[in-house]
Each structure stands twice: as C-alpha cells, then as structure tokens.
Design a protein around this motif. Sequence first.
Motif, PDB file in Angstrom:
ATOM      1  N   HIS A   1     -41.324 -20.302 -24.052  1.00  0.00           N
ATOM      2  CA  HIS A   1     -42.148 -21.620 -24.202  1.00  0.00           C
ATOM      3  C   HIS A   1     -43.467 -21.038 -24.520  1.00  0.00           C
ATOM      4  CE1 HIS A   1     -38.992 -22.715 -21.255  1.00  0.00           C
ATOM      5  NE2 HIS A   1     -39.146 -23.951 -21.643  1.00  0.00           N
ATOM      6  N   THR A   2     -44.288 -21.883 -25.395  1.00  0.00           N
ATOM      7  CA  THR A   2     -45.439 -21.739 -25.699  1.00  0.00           C
ATOM      8  C   THR A   2     -46.248 -22.877 -25.112  1.00  0.00           C
ATOM      9  OG1 THR A   2     -44.922 -20.397 -27.676  1.00  0.00           O
ATOM     10  CG2 THR A   2     -47.142 -21.457 -27.647  1.00  0.00           C
ATOM     11  N   VAL A   3     -47.498 -22.637 -24.508  1.00  0.00           N
ATOM     12  CA  VAL A   3     -48.298 -23.740 -23.993  1.00  0.00           C
ATOM     13  C   VAL A   3     -49.767 -23.754 -24.660  1.00  0.00           C
ATOM     14  CG1 VAL A   3     -49.521 -22.346 -22.315  1.00  0.00           C
ATOM     15  CG2 VAL A   3     -49.200 -24.711 -21.789  1.00  0.00           C
ATOM     16  N   SER A   4     -50.122 -24.859 -25.217  1.00  0.00           N
ATOM     17  CA  SER A   4     -51.223 -25.068 -25.805  1.00  0.00           C
ATOM     18  C   SER A   4     -51.853 -26.566 -25.584  1.00  0.00           C
ATOM     19  CB  SER A   4     -51.086 -24.800 -27.224  1.00  0.00           C
ATOM     20  OG  SER A   4     -50.541 -25.769 -27.817  1.00  0.00           O
ATOM     21  N   TYR A   5     -52.569 -26.837 -26.286  1.00  0.00           N
ATOM     22  CA  TYR A   5     -53.106 -28.274 -26.413  1.00  0.00           C
ATOM     23  C   TYR A   5     -52.069 -29.305 -26.747  1.00  0.00           C
ATOM     24  CZ  TYR A   5     -54.171 -28.483 -31.377  1.00  0.00           C
ATOM     25  OH  TYR A   5     -54.106 -28.639 -32.568  1.00  0.00           O
ATOM     26  N   LEU A   6     -51.268 -28.706 -27.283  1.00  0.00           N
ATOM     27  CA  LEU A   6     -49.803 -29.585 -28.158  1.00  0.00           C
ATOM     28  C   LEU A   6     -49.128 -29.693 -27.174  1.00  0.00           C
ATOM     29  CD1 LEU A   6     -49.792 -27.889 -31.690  1.00  0.00           C
ATOM     30  CD2 LEU A   6     -50.879 -30.282 -31.136  1.00  0.00           C
ATOM     31  N   GLN A   7     -48.847 -28.692 -26.155  1.00  0.00           N
ATOM     32  CA  GLN A   7     -47.961 -29.231 -25.057  1.00  0.00           C
ATOM     33  C   GLN A   7     -48.425 -28.441 -23.825  1.00  0.00           C
ATOM     34  OE1 GLN A   7     -43.905 -27.811 -26.124  1.00  0.00           O
ATOM     35  NE2 GLN A   7     -43.175 -28.591 -24.021  1.00  0.00           N
ATOM     36  N   LYS A   8     -48.961 -29.297 -23.079  1.00  0.00           N
ATOM     37  CA  LYS A   8     -50.033 -28.526 -21.766  1.00  0.00           C
ATOM     38  C   LYS A   8     -49.034 -28.244 -20.839  1.00  0.00           C
ATOM     39  CE  LYS A   8     -53.936 -31.445 -22.949  1.00  0.00           C
ATOM     40  NZ  LYS A   8     -54.948 -32.290 -22.483  1.00  0.00           N
ATOM     41  N   GLU A   9     -47.628 -28.338 -20.641  1.00  0.00           N
ATOM     42  CA  GLU A   9     -46.980 -27.826 -19.688  1.00  0.00           C
ATOM     43  C   GLU A   9     -45.507 -27.515 -20.298  1.00  0.00           C
ATOM     44  OE1 GLU A   9     -45.355 -28.801 -15.130  1.00  0.00           O
ATOM     45  OE2 GLU A   9     -46.858 -30.090 -16.169  1.00  0.00           O
ATOM     46  N   ALA A  10     -45.139 -26.187 -20.234  1.00  0.00           N
ATOM     47  CA  ALA A  10     -44.085 -25.734 -20.766  1.00  0.00           C
ATOM     48  C   ALA A  10     -43.453 -24.583 -19.903  1.00  0.00           C
ATOM     49  CB  ALA A  10     -44.512 -25.037 -22.380  1.00  0.00           C
ATOM     50  N   GLY A  11     -42.266 -24.964 -19.573  1.00  0.00           N
ATOM     51  CA  GLY A  11     -41.685 -23.845 -18.531  1.00  0.00           C
ATOM     52  C   GLY A  11     -42.548 -23.646 -17.483  1.00  0.00           C
ATOM     53  N   TRP A  12     -42.780 -22.386 -17.087  1.00  0.00           N
ATOM     54  CA  TRP A  12     -43.588 -22.089 -15.931  1.00  0.00           C
ATOM     55  C   TRP A  12     -45.006 -21.985 -16.247  1.00  0.00           C
ATOM     56  CZ3 TRP A  12     -41.526 -22.728 -11.343  1.00  0.00           C
ATOM     57  CH2 TRP A  12     -40.139 -22.404 -11.357  1.00  0.00           C
ATOM     58  N   LEU A  13     -45.518 -22.253 -17.672  1.00  0.00           N
ATOM     59  CA  LEU A  13     -46.753 -22.104 -18.129  1.00  0.00           C
ATOM     60  C   LEU A  13     -47.497 -23.693 -17.895  1.00  0.00           C
ATOM     61  CD1 LEU A  13     -46.332 -20.238 -21.186  1.00  0.00           C
ATOM     62  CD2 LEU A  13     -46.899 -19.320 -18.997  1.00  0.00           C
ATOM     63  N   HIS A  14     -48.723 -23.731 -17.742  1.00  0.00           N
ATOM     64  CA  HIS A  14     -49.551 -24.741 -17.628  1.00  0.00           C
ATOM     65  C   HIS A  14     -50.902 -24.693 -17.883  1.00  0.00           C
ATOM     66  CE1 HIS A  14     -51.615 -28.565 -15.790  1.00  0.00           C
ATOM     67  NE2 HIS A  14     -50.326 -29.153 -16.070  1.00  0.00           N
TER      68      HIS A  14
ATOM     69  N   ARG B   1     -46.928 -19.799 -13.304  1.00  0.00           N
ATOM     70  CA  ARG B   1     -46.542 -20.284 -11.945  1.00  0.00           C
ATOM     71  C   ARG B   1     -45.127 -19.714 -11.752  1.00  0.00           C
ATOM     72  NH1 ARG B   1     -48.133 -26.661 -12.488  1.00  0.00           N
ATOM     73  NH2 ARG B   1     -50.581 -26.114 -12.507  1.00  0.00           N
ATOM     74  N   ASN B   2     -44.909 -18.763 -12.250  1.00  0.00           N
ATOM     75  CA  ASN B   2     -43.591 -17.965 -11.800  1.00  0.00           C
ATOM     76  C   ASN B   2     -43.786 -16.538 -12.612  1.00  0.00           C
ATOM     77  OD1 ASN B   2     -40.662 -16.534 -12.104  1.00  0.00           O
ATOM     78  ND2 ASN B   2     -40.257 -18.739 -11.039  1.00  0.00           N
ATOM     79  N   ARG B   3     -43.368 -15.539 -11.580  1.00  0.00           N
ATOM     80  CA  ARG B   3     -43.547 -14.096 -12.320  1.00  0.00           C
ATOM     81  C   ARG B   3     -42.318 -13.482 -13.059  1.00  0.00           C
ATOM     82  NH1 ARG B   3     -45.442 -11.204  -6.799  1.00  0.00           N
ATOM     83  NH2 ARG B   3     -43.949 -12.639  -5.920  1.00  0.00           N
ATOM     84  N   LEU B   4     -42.004 -14.297 -14.110  1.00  0.00           N
ATOM     85  CA  LEU B   4     -40.723 -14.267 -14.942  1.00  0.00           C
ATOM     86  C   LEU B   4     -41.158 -12.906 -15.935  1.00  0.00           C
ATOM     87  CD1 LEU B   4     -38.184 -15.156 -16.048  1.00  0.00           C
ATOM     88  CD2 LEU B   4     -39.361 -16.253 -17.744  1.00  0.00           C
ATOM     89  N   ALA B   5     -40.203 -11.753 -15.567  1.00  0.00           N
ATOM     90  CA  ALA B   5     -40.446 -10.646 -16.151  1.00  0.00           C
ATOM     91  C   ALA B   5     -40.374 -10.497 -17.700  1.00  0.00           C
ATOM     92  CB  ALA B   5     -39.360  -9.484 -15.780  1.00  0.00           C
TER      93      ALA B   5
END
Length: 221
Positions: free
Chosen positions: A78-91, A123-127
């Motif tokens: 997942h990639t988070v940015s202004y284009l997608q503000k919530e992606a997977g465990w990223l916000h 929001r998750n310590r994904l290795a």
Amino acid sequence: MAGLYQRQRNNQRTDPFIDLLFNTLLGFSFLFLISLVFINPDEDQAKVDKQAEYVITISWDKTLADDIDLWVYAPSGHTVSYLQKEAGWLHLDRDDRGEVNDKLLIDGREVVHAVNEEVVTIRNRLAGEYIVNVYFYAADSKKRPPRKIPVKLKIDRINPRFETVYVDQVELTAQDQELTAVRFTLDDEGKAGQFNKLPKQLTPYGLDHMPEQIPDDLWTK
C-alpha cells in the motif's frame, strides 16, 4: 358469601394479554443486553486498530506557501498520499496544502495559523521495508525558482514508549521534484533499522527529477 369470595379471586387473576406483553418486553430487554456484550468488544477493537505505532512527519518553513506532499509505501504494497489518505495500515493524518489550509474563520474574522506539516501514521508494526518520499507539488507563484526548500523529516515510535528513531533533512529545488527521504525496515519486534536513501519513485508522475545515480552520501548507518 361463597359467591362473593369467588368473584374477588377472579378479579385478582392476571390478564393473559398482560402476561404476554410483559414476557415480550423482558425478551427484548434480554436481547438488547446480549447485543451490548457483543458490540462493545468491536468498538474497543476499532480503537486499538486506530492506535499509531509510528508517526512520520515532514515540515518546512511555515512562512512559505509552497505545497509539499508526503508519500509513504508499506511492505503490504500500500502507498498512502493525498490521493489515497488511508491505505492498509497507513493513514495520512494531515494533508498540508501550503497557505491554503492555514486560514481559519474565527468569529467571522480570517485568522492565519501558519504551519507547514504533513503527518502519516503507521498503525501496525508490519515487518518489512517502508519508503518515505517527499514531492514538490506546487511552488508559490509569488516567488521565482530556483530556490532551495529544506524539508525536515522525523520518525517517532509511539509504542511501547515514545522514541524518535530518525531525523533528517532534504532539499527540494523545483516543482514536480520527488525525492526519497528515507527507506527503513521494521523487524518482527517492530524495531526500525537499516536506514538508507536508495531512490524509488512512488508518485504516478514523471521521472525527470528522480536521481539516476546513487551518491555514496545517500547511505546512512
């Protein structure tokens, strides 16, 4: 006398309809209590899911009206940015558009709260490997490039205790420029390490401003 006693006993009998109504109300109350038992754990779990493990922050001169964007890639793909503000465990917690969202209306008056900062939470310590890029989205039309805009990067670990794990600064010099500010990994215990600046494009835009070679000073220990 016996007839009078019998009538009094009949009057004391409960109406079957009232019994049915009472039992129905009791059943609904029981079902409501059971539903609360199942709903509350879900609400608590939602609160846990939104808890930040790491916070990534970029900031630049608050007097500038330039729009700088933060892009973060996670090992989940997942990639988070202004284009997608919530992606997977990223916000993306804050999307700063330069001077545009610094203006507030308070009691009918326009007040400028100058701050240039973008924030992404993990929001998750994904290795795996995480990539943090900065992108020069829009230059202030009132100022003529070229000029250097220092962008400060900070990565904080929140759990189990607050700790700043990385601080650095990059310089943007042109609109549409994209730089890899840092790449790092999280191990199975959620510890950050292996910091480097090996360039990788995250935006869907052109490659004109991405370095073709990797200078030795891009690597950090």
